[in-house]
Design a protein around this motif. Structure first.
Motif, PDB file in Angstrom:
ATOM      1  N   ARG A 199       0.829  -1.210   0.000  1.00  0.00           N
ATOM      2  CA  ARG A 199       0.000   0.000   0.000  1.00  0.00           C
ATOM      3  C   ARG A 199       0.862   1.258   0.000  1.00  0.00           C
ATOM      4  O   ARG A 199       0.506   2.268  -0.622  1.00  0.00           O
ATOM      5  CB  ARG A 199      -0.917  -0.018   1.220  1.00  0.00           C
ATOM      6  N   HIS A 200       1.998   1.203   0.688  1.00  0.00           N
ATOM      7  CA  HIS A 200       2.856   2.385   0.825  1.00  0.00           C
ATOM      8  C   HIS A 200       4.115   2.302  -0.044  1.00  0.00           C
ATOM      9  O   HIS A 200       5.003   3.148   0.089  1.00  0.00           O
ATOM     10  CB  HIS A 200       3.242   2.556   2.296  1.00  0.00           C
ATOM     11  N   GLU A 201       4.176   1.282  -0.898  1.00  0.00           N
ATOM     12  CA  GLU A 201       5.305   1.097  -1.821  1.00  0.00           C
ATOM     13  C   GLU A 201       6.640   1.046  -1.073  1.00  0.00           C
ATOM     14  O   GLU A 201       7.622   1.674  -1.461  1.00  0.00           O
ATOM     15  CB  GLU A 201       5.315   2.201  -2.885  1.00  0.00           C
ATOM     16  N   ILE A 202       6.646   0.267   0.013  1.00  0.00           N
ATOM     17  CA  ILE A 202       7.854   0.072   0.814  1.00  0.00           C
ATOM     18  C   ILE A 202       8.411  -1.319   0.508  1.00  0.00           C
ATOM     19  O   ILE A 202       7.686  -2.313   0.623  1.00  0.00           O
ATOM     20  CB  ILE A 202       7.546   0.189   2.320  1.00  0.00           C
ATOM     21  N   PRO A 203       9.671  -1.434   0.123  1.00  0.00           N
ATOM     22  CA  PRO A 203      10.235  -2.767  -0.132  1.00  0.00           C
ATOM     23  C   PRO A 203      10.443  -3.535   1.176  1.00  0.00           C
ATOM     24  O   PRO A 203      11.018  -3.007   2.124  1.00  0.00           O
ATOM     25  CB  PRO A 203      11.573  -2.459  -0.813  1.00  0.00           C
ATOM     26  N   VAL A 204       9.952  -4.765   1.209  1.00  0.00           N
ATOM     27  CA  VAL A 204      10.122  -5.621   2.393  1.00  0.00           C
ATOM     28  C   VAL A 204      10.555  -7.017   1.928  1.00  0.00           C
ATOM     29  O   VAL A 204       9.855  -8.008   2.155  1.00  0.00           O
ATOM     30  CB  VAL A 204       8.827  -5.690   3.237  1.00  0.00           C
ATOM     31  N   PRO A 205      11.725  -7.126   1.318  1.00  0.00           N
ATOM     32  CA  PRO A 205      12.128  -8.412   0.730  1.00  0.00           C
ATOM     33  C   PRO A 205      12.278  -9.532   1.752  1.00  0.00           C
ATOM     34  O   PRO A 205      11.973 -10.689   1.445  1.00  0.00           O
ATOM     35  CB  PRO A 205      13.463  -8.085   0.059  1.00  0.00           C
ATOM     36  N   VAL A 206      12.729  -9.222   2.959  1.00  0.00           N
ATOM     37  CA  VAL A 206      12.941 -10.283   3.946  1.00  0.00           C
ATOM     38  C   VAL A 206      11.600 -10.845   4.409  1.00  0.00           C
ATOM     39  O   VAL A 206      11.399 -12.068   4.453  1.00  0.00           O
ATOM     40  CB  VAL A 206      13.768  -9.767   5.140  1.00  0.00           C
ATOM     41  N   ASN A 207      10.661  -9.970   4.753  1.00  0.00           N
ATOM     42  CA  ASN A 207       9.336 -10.446   5.150  1.00  0.00           C
ATOM     43  C   ASN A 207       8.658 -11.204   4.011  1.00  0.00           C
ATOM     44  O   ASN A 207       8.015 -12.234   4.234  1.00  0.00           O
ATOM     45  CB  ASN A 207       8.461  -9.267   5.586  1.00  0.00           C
ATOM     46  N   ARG A 208       8.809 -10.704   2.791  1.00  0.00           N
ATOM     47  CA  ARG A 208       8.187 -11.357   1.638  1.00  0.00           C
ATOM     48  C   ARG A 208       8.758 -12.763   1.435  1.00  0.00           C
ATOM     49  O   ARG A 208       8.018 -13.729   1.217  1.00  0.00           O
ATOM     50  CB  ARG A 208       8.399 -10.501   0.386  1.00  0.00           C
ATOM     51  N   HIS A 209      10.079 -12.884   1.520  1.00  0.00           N
ATOM     52  CA  HIS A 209      10.709 -14.180   1.294  1.00  0.00           C
ATOM     53  C   HIS A 209      10.403 -15.161   2.429  1.00  0.00           C
ATOM     54  O   HIS A 209      10.198 -16.357   2.184  1.00  0.00           O
ATOM     55  CB  HIS A 209      12.219 -14.010   1.125  1.00  0.00           C
ATOM     56  N   LEU A 210      10.376 -14.669   3.665  1.00  0.00           N
ATOM     57  CA  LEU A 210      10.028 -15.549   4.777  1.00  0.00           C
ATOM     58  C   LEU A 210       8.592 -16.066   4.634  1.00  0.00           C
ATOM     59  O   LEU A 210       8.323 -17.255   4.851  1.00  0.00           O
ATOM     60  CB  LEU A 210      10.184 -14.817   6.106  1.00  0.00           C
ATOM     61  N   ALA A 211       7.676 -15.168   4.280  1.00  0.00           N
ATOM     62  CA  ALA A 211       6.283 -15.580   4.098  1.00  0.00           C
ATOM     63  C   ALA A 211       6.167 -16.620   2.991  1.00  0.00           C
ATOM     64  O   ALA A 211       5.455 -17.626   3.134  1.00  0.00           O
ATOM     65  CB  ALA A 211       5.413 -14.365   3.789  1.00  0.00           C
ATOM     66  N   ALA A 212       6.886 -16.398   1.887  1.00  0.00           N
ATOM     67  CA  ALA A 212       6.841 -17.346   0.773  1.00  0.00           C
ATOM     68  C   ALA A 212       7.425 -18.695   1.177  1.00  0.00           C
ATOM     69  O   ALA A 212       6.909 -19.757   0.794  1.00  0.00           O
ATOM     70  CB  ALA A 212       7.597 -16.773  -0.424  1.00  0.00           C
ATOM     71  N   ALA A 213       8.495 -18.666   1.970  1.00  0.00           N
ATOM     72  CA  ALA A 213       9.122 -19.917   2.406  1.00  0.00           C
ATOM     73  C   ALA A 213       8.200 -20.707   3.333  1.00  0.00           C
ATOM     74  O   ALA A 213       8.114 -21.938   3.244  1.00  0.00           O
ATOM     75  CB  ALA A 213      10.449 -19.618   3.099  1.00  0.00           C
ATOM     76  N   VAL A 214       7.510 -20.007   4.224  1.00  0.00           N
ATOM     77  CA  VAL A 214       6.568 -20.687   5.118  1.00  0.00           C
ATOM     78  C   VAL A 214       5.416 -21.283   4.310  1.00  0.00           C
ATOM     79  O   VAL A 214       4.998 -22.428   4.540  1.00  0.00           O
ATOM     80  CB  VAL A 214       6.041 -19.722   6.197  1.00  0.00           C
ATOM     81  N   ARG A 215       4.902 -20.524   3.340  1.00  0.00           N
ATOM     82  CA  ARG A 215       3.832 -21.050   2.487  1.00  0.00           C
ATOM     83  C   ARG A 215       4.306 -22.289   1.720  1.00  0.00           C
ATOM     84  O   ARG A 215       3.546 -23.255   1.544  1.00  0.00           O
ATOM     85  CB  ARG A 215       3.374 -19.974   1.508  1.00  0.00           C
ATOM     86  N   ALA A 216       5.547 -22.261   1.261  1.00  0.00           N
ATOM     87  CA  ALA A 216       6.082 -23.423   0.544  1.00  0.00           C
ATOM     88  C   ALA A 216       6.145 -24.647   1.450  1.00  0.00           C
ATOM     89  O   ALA A 216       5.830 -25.771   1.024  1.00  0.00           O
ATOM     90  CB  ALA A 216       7.468 -23.094  -0.015  1.00  0.00           C
ATOM     91  N   ARG A 217       6.535 -24.434   2.704  1.00  0.00           N
ATOM     92  CA  ARG A 217       6.564 -25.547   3.659  1.00  0.00           C
ATOM     93  C   ARG A 217       5.157 -26.075   3.922  1.00  0.00           C
ATOM     94  O   ARG A 217       4.941 -27.291   4.036  1.00  0.00           O
ATOM     95  CB  ARG A 217       7.211 -25.093   4.970  1.00  0.00           C
ATOM     96  N   GLU A 218       4.180 -25.175   4.022  1.00  0.00           N
ATOM     97  CA  GLU A 218       2.796 -25.609   4.209  1.00  0.00           C
ATOM     98  C   GLU A 218       2.335 -26.457   3.023  1.00  0.00           C
ATOM     99  O   GLU A 218       1.703 -27.509   3.203  1.00  0.00           O
ATOM    100  CB  GLU A 218       1.874 -24.394   4.363  1.00  0.00           C
ATOM    101  N   ASP A 219       2.649 -25.988   1.808  1.00  0.00           N
ATOM    102  CA  ASP A 219       2.257 -26.737   0.609  1.00  0.00           C
ATOM    103  C   ASP A 219       2.931 -28.107   0.572  1.00  0.00           C
ATOM    104  O   ASP A 219       2.307 -29.113   0.201  1.00  0.00           O
ATOM    105  CB  ASP A 219       2.623 -25.947  -0.651  1.00  0.00           C
ATOM    106  N   ALA A 220       4.210 -28.139   0.952  1.00  0.00           N
ATOM    107  CA  ALA A 220       4.931 -29.412   0.958  1.00  0.00           C
ATOM    108  C   ALA A 220       4.318 -30.382   1.961  1.00  0.00           C
ATOM    109  O   ALA A 220       4.246 -31.593   1.711  1.00  0.00           O
ATOM    110  CB  ALA A 220       6.404 -29.171   1.285  1.00  0.00           C
ATOM    111  N   ASN A 221       3.862 -29.849   3.093  1.00  0.00           N
ATOM    112  CA  ASN A 221       3.229 -30.708   4.098  1.00  0.00           C
ATOM    113  C   ASN A 221       1.930 -31.323   3.587  1.00  0.00           C
ATOM    114  O   ASN A 221       1.531 -32.407   4.022  1.00  0.00           O
ATOM    115  CB  ASN A 221       2.940 -29.908   5.373  1.00  0.00           C
ATOM    116  N   GLU A 222       1.254 -30.606   2.675  1.00  0.00           N
ATOM    117  CA  GLU A 222      -0.030 -31.084   2.168  1.00  0.00           C
ATOM    118  C   GLU A 222       0.121 -32.021   0.972  1.00  0.00           C
ATOM    119  O   GLU A 222      -0.836 -32.692   0.584  1.00  0.00           O
ATOM    120  CB  GLU A 222      -0.907 -29.897   1.761  1.00  0.00           C
ATOM    121  N   SER A 223       1.311 -32.043   0.367  1.00  0.00           N
ATOM    122  CA  SER A 223       1.491 -32.843  -0.855  1.00  0.00           C
ATOM    123  C   SER A 223       1.750 -34.320  -0.531  1.00  0.00           C
ATOM    124  O   SER A 223       2.040 -34.684   0.592  1.00  0.00           O
ATOM    125  CB  SER A 223       2.652 -32.286  -1.663  1.00  0.00           C
TER     126      SER A 223
END
Length: 308
Positions: free
Chosen positions: A284-308
């Motif tokens: 919303r404020h056009e602030i780069p947050v690469p660390v938070n973005r990558h951590l969130a993506a990594a957690v989502r990937a782990r969730e997906d792997a757990n479901e596969s």
């Protein structure tokens, strides 16, 4: 609240719910609502709370479903993924509770609850206790932290009741206070959780290791820096939370955080109310947050792997 011993239901008797429910039995009539193995153990042997100062045995009532009774307070301590179902259980009560206390981590929790329950009955509890459900009927308390109470959707509506709950918590050995700005406390805890939980979860380590590891500590500080920038842009709140977050990790050094346990057991995490909230407001404020973005993506990937 009722005169004498107030009636409190704790819906979601996991680690934090059981810790609060157990300690509150000294000054209230408490019913824990949880999974059958834990409920059976509490009914048979009581609830044992372990801490650095020793052990204490409490005997709250325990049920697997919320009894349709009159409650002064229903404390909802389920994970965020179960919040909507828990709110529907509360909404189905014949007599609405005096207050519904939400103990979840993350930003936006109260808005989810307000989809089902009247906003004027809702309050948040921002909890800095560390606890683990070691086995059915046994909770370990890691360090003592303060709990902040407030009603973000209806400020002032529950001030008298919240004051009574604070006194009740204090008498029961749970440090607490009214937050004059509960939204500030929500954002403060959001940043703390967003730093500790995914870092510890993805590394597979207890909280204390994060501080002892140079690489993990650097990662934690990057999450905090990004979160603080987003908080200021969205709310105007200025935070300096590096020292506070590291202190919390040290005070709960032996604790395996809830996100770590969720990933280890194949459950969904609370990432959508933590780092993904920071990413949302950053966009919303056009602030780069690469660390938070990558951590969130990594957690989502782990969730997906757990479901596969």
């Amino acid at each position: 609240m009722s005169a004498g011993s107030p009636r409190i239901a704790v819906l979601g008797a996991g680690a934090i719910g059981s810790l609060f429910g157990g300690l509150l039995t000294t000054h209230a009539r408490v019913t824990l609502i949880g999974r059958a193995p834990h409920v059976d153990a509490v009914r048979a042997n009581g609830l044992l709370v372990e801490s650095g100062s020793g052990e204490a045995l409490f005997r709250p009532h325990a049920e697997t479903t919320l009894p349709d009774e009159s409650w002064d307070c229903v404390a909802i301590a389920v994970k965020t993924r179960g919040l909507r179902n828990a709110c529907r259980e509360v909404a189905a009560l014949t007599t609405p509770p005096g207050i519904v206390l939400l103990l979840q981590n993350g930003e936006g929790i109260e808005s989810v609850a307000a989809e089902t329950l009247p906003s004027e009955t809702l309050a948040r509890a921002i909890v800095y206790e560390g606890a683990s459900l070691r086995r059915p009927g046994v909770v370990t308390r890691f360090g003592i932290g303060k709990t902040y109470l407030g009603a973000p959707l209806a400020p002032g509506e529950q001030s008298e009741t919240l004051g009574e709950i604070v006194q009740l918590l204090e008498r029961s050995g749970l440090p607490a206070r009214i937050a004059h700005d509960i939204k500030r406390e929500i954002w403060r805890k959001l940043i703390v959780n967003a730093a500790i939980n995914p870092v510890g979860a993805l590394a597979g380590v207890v909280n204390g290791v994060i501080i002892r590891s140079g690489a993990l500590r650097k990662l934690l500080r990057s999450v905090i820096d990004e979160g603080q920038a987003v908080a200021f842009a969205e709310t105007g709140y200025r935070f300096d939370l590096v020292e506070k977050t590291e202190e919390i990790a040290n005070n709960t050094a032996g604790n395996r955080n809830s996100m770590l346990l969720d990933l280890a057991t194949g459950r969904k995490t609370e990432i959508d109310f933590l780092n993904e909230r920071i990413v949302h407001y950053a966009a919303r404020h056009e602030i780069p947050v690469p660390v938070n973005r990558h951590l969130a993506a990594a957690v989502r990937a782990r969730e997906d792997a757990n479901e596969s």
